[in-house]
Design a protein around this motif. Structure first.
Motif, PDB file in Angstrom:
ATOM      1  N   LEU A   1       0.852  -1.193   0.000  1.00 19.99           N
ATOM      2  CA  LEU A   1       0.000   0.000   0.000  1.00 19.99           C
ATOM      3  C   LEU A   1       0.882   1.234   0.000  1.00 19.99           C
TER       4      LEU A   1
ATOM      5  N   HIS B   1      -3.306   6.479  -1.886  1.00 12.66           N
ATOM      6  CA  HIS B   1      -2.820   5.261  -2.525  1.00 12.66           C
ATOM      7  C   HIS B   1      -3.047   5.303  -4.039  1.00 12.66           C
TER       8      HIS B   1
ATOM      9  N   PHE C   1      -6.818   1.015  -4.364  1.00  7.13           N
ATOM     10  CA  PHE C   1      -6.925   0.957  -2.894  1.00  7.13           C
ATOM     11  C   PHE C   1      -8.097   0.074  -2.488  1.00  7.13           C
TER      12      PHE C   1
ATOM     13  N   CYS D   1      -7.726  -3.409  -0.341  1.00  7.11           N
ATOM     14  CA  CYS D   1      -8.387  -3.584   0.955  1.00  7.11           C
ATOM     15  C   CYS D   1      -9.323  -4.791   0.942  1.00  7.11           C
TER      16      CYS D   1
ATOM     17  N   LEU E   1       1.151  -5.786   5.823  1.00  8.10           N
ATOM     18  CA  LEU E   1       1.150  -4.690   4.861  1.00  8.10           C
ATOM     19  C   LEU E   1       2.575  -4.208   4.629  1.00  8.10           C
TER      20      LEU E   1
ATOM     21  N   TYR F   1       4.642  -0.862   3.228  1.00  4.98           N
ATOM     22  CA  TYR F   1       4.407   0.565   3.018  1.00  4.98           C
ATOM     23  C   TYR F   1       5.750   1.241   2.762  1.00  4.98           C
TER      24      TYR F   1
END
Length: 318
Positions: free
Chosen positions: A161, A169, A178, A182, A197, A199
């Motif tokens: 993400l 995003h 996004f 999700c 996740l 990042y």
């Protein structure tokens, strides 16, 4: 308490335990049988983490395999080299067999976008056949659809993400990405797959670090790995405008307060230095110069082609 799969190896009378979700290797206080094992992740997290340069072994703790360059998204910080030609399916199967017998604790299938591979589950089965734990790193677009077939093959799913909201995003990854990610995270968590996740920490995304760990808790992910941006591949174009120093990233992480049950870690560029990658061309590549470059070493013909050089083993950990 969550009991899940880890892999272990005994070295010098001590057991190394690799976590397929966080990519961390821990030093167990007692000797454990080598191979795949099921452990309480809260207990493992409490054990001391050790890094490759602290351990006198030429076998990498973990290897990232990117068997394809194809992707349905075009992220500007992508590390992949789009000019590399992908091997055919029979060659992918050969690479998987070599990796499976390499003695590496953890193997991750990345890309490109690995969920575009029809033979993904077959490759996953081969990789885990000799005792390693296996993960898959994905942008999440196809994860909701494919999550059920990944159960029992992959020990962890990592979803990338670039923002805690659709606005942030999708700015980097494209409209709708996004929501799809999700949805995929929730589907994977419901199916019983441990989800972590990923990042990427950049100047434009660092303000969202607290929000992303809060999002992880809401979606059912077990943690967040904050990745220092590497100026490799397409990311080279962002070097001057987006990169934070490792110290700046650590300071940002210190301000993050994870919700209960959400693990966080920072992979600095120092830690990422000398990380081993097998790209879609079937060659072994390795991060160099504090992970600011990546170099092709040799075709992967035998497991020893993955081995780390002696100078790497003589360094110190971050």
């Amino acid at each position: 308490m969550t009991v899940r799969a880890f892999s272990t190896s005994v070295l010098g009378g001590r057991s190394l335990v690799y976590d397929p979700a966080t990519e961390l290797t821990h030093l167990a206080p007692q000797v454990l049988p080598p191979g795949r094992c099921w452990l309480d992740d809260t207990q493992v997290t409490a054990w001391m983490a050790v890094f490759q340069r602290q351990v006198a072994t030429a076998v990498p703790f973990n290897v990232c395999w990117s068997p394809l360059v194809r992707c349905n998204l075009t992220c500007p910080q992508c590390l992949d080299d789009k000019t590399i030609e992908e091997l055919r399916g029979i060659e992918r199967a050969r690479i998987a067999r070599i990796l499976a017998t390499s003695g590496t604790l953890g193997l991750d299938i990345s890309g490109g976008e690995p969920l575009l591979l029809r033979d993904l589950t077959a490759l996953g089965r081969t990789l885990r056949s000799a005792g390693a734990v296996v993960s898959c790193t994905t942008n999440g677009w196809h994860l909701a659809r494919r999550a059920p077939e990944l159960v029992g093959i992959f020990d962890a799913i990592r979803v990338s993400l670039d923002g805690p909201t659709a606005a942030t995003h999708d700015h980097w990854r494209g409209a709708g990405s996004f929501a799809r990610a999700c949805e995929g995270i929730q589907a994977a968590a419901r199916a019983g797959l441990p989800v972590q996740l990923h990042y990427v920490v950049m100047r434009s995304t660092a303000d969202g670090m607290q929000q992303i760990v809060d999002l992880a808790a809401r979606l059912g992910a077990g943690g967040v790995t904050f990745l220092q941006m590497l100026p490799i591949g397409d990311g080279r174009a962002l070097r001057d405008t987006q990169m934070l120093s490792d110290d700046q990233a650590r300071t940002r992480l210190e301000a993050v307060m994870p919700p209960p049950g959400v693990r966080v870690r920072l992979r600095t560029r120092e830690i990422a230095d000398a990380f081993t990658v097998v790209r879609a061309d079937g060659k072994v590549w390795r991060n160099t110069d504090q992970a600011s470059e990546i170099s092709a070493l040799r075709p992967l013909v035998r497991a020893e082609d993955l081995h780390l050089p002696v100078p790497v083993l003589q360094g110190s950990a971050s």
